[in-house]
Design an enzyme around this catalytic site. Structure first.
Site, short mmCIF file in Angstrom:
data_model
loop_
_atom_site.label_atom_id
_atom_site.label_comp_id
_atom_site.label_asym_id
_atom_site.label_seq_id
_atom_site.Cartn_x
_atom_site.Cartn_y
_atom_site.Cartn_z
CE LYS A 27 -2.16 -0.68 3.93
NZ LYS A 27 -2.84 0.00 5.04
NE ARG A 65 -6.67 0.89 11.61
CZ ARG A 65 -6.15 0.35 10.94
NH1 ARG A 65 -5.78 -0.94 10.84
NH2 ARG A 65 -4.74 0.45 11.03
NE ARG A 117 7.77 -4.84 6.22
CZ ARG A 117 6.26 -5.09 5.87
NH1 ARG A 117 5.73 -3.58 4.81
NH2 ARG A 117 5.53 -4.60 6.69
NE ARG A 172 6.97 -2.91 11.42
CZ ARG A 172 5.32 -2.20 10.71
NH1 ARG A 172 5.73 -2.05 9.32
NH2 ARG A 172 4.38 -3.43 11.11
NE ARG A 228 1.68 -7.11 10.90
CZ ARG A 228 2.68 -7.17 10.48
NH1 ARG A 228 3.35 -7.91 10.76
NH2 ARG A 228 2.32 -6.12 9.43
#
Length: 371
Positions: free
Chosen positions: A192, A267, A306, A312, A324
């Site tokens: 995104k 959301r 990533r 992360r 998630r």
């Protein structure tokens, strides 16, 4: 694209096209007046550049003078044409050709006829560089014109928007492209952020990431940031009205944008309705929601790679990634139905090269602009 004050203008008529139009007028007038010395009367302020280049193109003896009329303020005509500089003296028995920059409704033409009706000129005619024939409702014929144009506000080559733009060598048209507002969906790793950065450049859209907006307001201690932090510190959800107010501030700070990409909000269906209500109050709307779809297994591998770079923790644990995804599926399903019922939901394949995905998204947006 150029910006004058608060408006954007796009290229409309090139310098070369303007010069060709002026030569056409000069040649036509020369045929009619080569055996006498006409007086050319320019209409200030707009026609000063036209008059200058017309005189350079006119091959025979002539004289020049000016009148000054005014009717425009900003983008619209006041409808009242005032004479600020009267007709020249010593024009009795002479042929007078008025040189106007633009003729639209005909109010200025009527005022010019009134100005010269009390004089004893041999004859007078009107030449204009730009002619909006579709809105001209005057009774007097326009004797010479350079270019017929549509009824859109233009600047440049003597024409202004609140006094800016007169010195431009070409002519620009007010950019009134239909505003495009998008909601961008996508699971973590769907790209995104990458795609939003391309779309905002390509279509002059403002990317509003709810996460970025929250971080900015909290870091800078704004009133809304402080309010949001008070809820976060208590482990509570930030109320929708606080988030909407932050988004409202972002929209109002970017009046030059041709639209907005909303990322991370809404959301829930309630948030989607709240966003719709806010946009209606701004005479805007969501035009489309676009979901970047991709196979879970492909995204998991993308996120794990990533995570090696970003550090992360939630990109390094496959179980956390799948959780998630489950959260995304749970929240997005009712939103998909909400926007699908409005005919605004679009699914785009998010697998492939960045360029291929951008092309798929662009196809959706350009179909919206064509409506």
């Amino acid at each position: 694209m150029i910006k004058l004050h608060d408006k954007y203008f796009k290229p409309f008529i090139s310098e070369g096209e303007i010069m060709a139009a002026i030569k056409k007028i000069a040649d036509q007038v020369a045929v009619d007046y080569k055996k006498e010395t006409p007086i050319f009367v320019g209409v200030l302020n707009g026609a000063f550049m036209f008059v200058s280049d017309f005189l350079k193109a006119y091959p025979y003896p002539c004289e020049v003078s000016f009148v000054r009329l005014s009717s425009y303020q900003g983008l619209t005509s006041t409808g009242i044409v005032e004479s600020l500089l009267d007709v020249p003296e010593n024009i009795e028995g002479r042929s007078v050709i008025i040189l106007e920059d633009i003729i639209d409704t005909g109010r200025t033409v009527k005022k010019l006829i009134d100005l010269f009706s009390n004089t004893k000129v041999k004859e007078f005619k009107i030449a204009t560089l730009f002619y909006k024939s579709e809105v001209y409702n005057g009774e007097y014929d326009i004797d010479y014109f350079g270019l017929k144009i549509e009824d859109k506000f233009i600047v440049g080559y003597g024409l202004d928007y609140n006094e800016l733009g007169r010195n431009l060598r070409a002519v620009y048209q007010l950019n009134q492209k239909h505003m495009i507002n998008l909601v961008l969906f996508g699971k973590p790793g769907a790209g995104k952020g990458t795609q939003a950065s391309f779309l905002k450049e390509k279509y002059n859209l403002k990317h509003i990431s709810t996460g970025d907006v929250f971080r900015y307001n909290i870091k800078n201690g704004t009133e809304l940031g402080t309010l949001a932090k008070s809820y976060i510190d208590k482990g509570e959800l930030v109320p929708d009205e606080v988030t909407i107010k932050m988004l409202q501030d972002e929209v109002e700070k970017n009046p030059e944008a041709s639209g907005f990409i909303f990322d991370g909000f809404p959301r829930t269906t309630a948030q989607a309705k709240a966003l719709d209500d806010f946009l209606v109050s701004k005479e805007m709307r969501i035009d489309a929601t676009i979901a970047l779809e991709a196979n879970d297994e492909v995204l998991i591998q993308r996120l794990l790679e990533r995570g090696k770079v970003s550090g992360r923790s939630d990109d390094q644990d496959e179980k956390m990634i799948r959780n998630r995804f489950d959260e995304y599926n749970e929240k997005t399903a009712p939103l998909k139905d909400y926007y699908d019922d409005q005919g605004k939901f679009h699914s785009v394949n998010g697998i492939g090269s960045i360029e291929d995905i951008t092309s798929r998204l662009a196809k959706v947006i350009e179909e919206l602009q064509a409506v």
